[in-house]
Scaffold this active site. Sequence first.
Site, mmCIF file in Angstrom:
data_model
loop_
_atom_site.group_PDB
_atom_site.id
_atom_site.type_symbol
_atom_site.label_atom_id
_atom_site.label_comp_id
_atom_site.label_asym_id
_atom_site.label_seq_id
_atom_site.Cartn_x
_atom_site.Cartn_y
_atom_site.Cartn_z
ATOM 1 N N GLY A 15 4.339 -5.674 -11.227
ATOM 2 C CA GLY A 15 4.660 -4.236 -11.945
ATOM 3 C C GLY A 15 3.844 -4.083 -12.932
ATOM 4 O O GLY A 15 4.157 -3.264 -13.941
ATOM 5 N N ARG A 93 3.069 -3.200 1.703
ATOM 6 C CA ARG A 93 3.238 -2.861 3.301
ATOM 7 C C ARG A 93 2.525 -1.846 3.732
ATOM 8 O O ARG A 93 2.087 -0.886 3.130
ATOM 9 C CB ARG A 93 4.943 -2.362 3.343
ATOM 10 C CG ARG A 93 5.996 -3.162 2.670
ATOM 11 C CD ARG A 93 6.072 -4.447 3.031
ATOM 12 N NE ARG A 93 6.216 -4.885 4.508
ATOM 13 C CZ ARG A 93 5.981 -5.959 4.902
ATOM 14 N NH1 ARG A 93 5.531 -7.101 4.071
ATOM 15 N NH2 ARG A 93 6.469 -6.036 6.101
ATOM 16 N N ASN A 109 -2.992 4.975 -4.350
ATOM 17 C CA ASN A 109 -2.887 3.767 -4.358
ATOM 18 C C ASN A 109 -3.919 3.152 -5.159
ATOM 19 O O ASN A 109 -4.993 3.716 -5.267
ATOM 20 C CB ASN A 109 -3.221 3.151 -3.044
ATOM 21 C CG ASN A 109 -3.113 1.609 -2.530
ATOM 22 O OD1 ASN A 109 -2.376 1.211 -3.251
ATOM 23 N ND2 ASN A 109 -4.027 1.105 -2.050
ATOM 24 N N SER A 138 -10.243 0.159 -7.503
ATOM 25 C CA SER A 138 -10.384 1.869 -7.041
ATOM 26 C C SER A 138 -9.045 2.260 -6.808
ATOM 27 O O SER A 138 -7.955 1.639 -6.707
ATOM 28 C CB SER A 138 -10.982 1.717 -5.511
ATOM 29 O OG SER A 138 -12.340 1.040 -5.547
ATOM 30 N N THR A 143 -4.638 7.753 3.146
ATOM 31 C CA THR A 143 -4.445 8.150 4.417
ATOM 32 C C THR A 143 -4.000 7.148 5.303
ATOM 33 O O THR A 143 -3.944 5.903 4.788
ATOM 34 C CB THR A 143 -5.851 8.844 4.862
ATOM 35 O OG1 THR A 143 -6.761 7.457 4.832
ATOM 36 C CG2 THR A 143 -6.577 9.879 4.115
HETATM 37 C C1 GRF Z 1 -2.789 -5.083 -8.250
HETATM 38 O O1 GRF Z 1 -3.942 -5.891 -8.156
HETATM 39 C C2 GRF Z 1 -3.132 -3.889 -7.327
HETATM 40 O O2 GRF Z 1 -4.516 -3.472 -7.300
HETATM 41 C C3 GRF Z 1 -2.673 -4.025 -6.016
HETATM 42 O O3 GRF Z 1 -1.524 -5.124 -6.298
HETATM 43 C C4 GRF Z 1 -1.651 -5.510 -7.600
HETATM 44 C C5 GRF Z 1 -0.281 -5.287 -8.020
HETATM 45 O O4 GRF Z 1 -0.147 -5.995 -9.235
HETATM 46 N N1 GRF Z 1 -2.466 -3.161 -5.113
HETATM 47 P P1 GRF Z 1 1.137 -5.455 -10.232
HETATM 48 O O5 GRF Z 1 2.476 -5.579 -9.547
HETATM 49 O O6 GRF Z 1 0.712 -4.000 -10.684
HETATM 50 O O7 GRF Z 1 0.952 -6.474 -11.461
#
Ligand code: GRF
Length: 223
Positions: A15, A93, A109, A138, A143
């Site tokens: 997080g 997921r 995302n 990014s 989608t």
């Molecule tokens: C990040 O690298 C994000 O880009 C990917 O999952 C990771 C999440 O990290 N989708 P965090 O839980 O926000 O530290």
Amino acid sequence: MMPKCRVVVLIGGSGSNLQALIDSQECINAVSMVSVVSHRPDAYGLTRAKNANIPTVVISHLDYSERDAFEADLQQAIDNFNPDLVLLAGFMRVLSEKFVSHYAGKLLNIHPSLLPKYKGLHTHQRVLAAGDSEHGASVHFVTSELDGGPIVAQIRVPVLPKDTEETLSARVLKAEHHLFPQVVAWFAQNRLKYDQNIVTLDGKRLTPQGLQLSLPTMQGIVS
Ligand code: GRF
């Protein structure tokens, strides 16, 4: 004053992106974090949410044998908070077309690569194996195509000769913490829109690679 944008954040891990959103002054001004939903009960992001007095919900994917039932409960948990925007911030997921279309135009995302390169998992390892000289992150509208929706913005970091997966992923993550709050703030300020496959910022259509952001300073990033 404009009402704040109601945001639900979906997490599954540490997080740290959630924390960056909580701490961002632009997001504090324009966003109301109405809930954090985790698909893992042990996600550290839940502690971060509690420390910030944000209501938390756990919908553990391990409790479900069918994706449909998991997604139905997830959708209900999200919709209880009536969000304007839903964020995937380390939510690991894959989501169905039905789920994604329910949130059309309001699901973002963050992905740790310069899309369309390196969709899916283990992006840092794959960048190192390919010998790329740059990497990044990014933010895109979601989608049903995995990591394939229209890109809003990207941020680039160099790959250094002595990089390991750990040093490279740490550099990208720091950049993510700059990128995600910026994009969320644009949405919350009603500047960013996604409608009928077209992404606009301030009424101007974005290019397929999205906006290219740079860090305010590279200090602490290249180390
Ligand atoms: C990040 O690298 C994000 O880009 C990917 O999952 C990771 C999440 O990290 N989708 P965090 O839980 O926000 O530290």
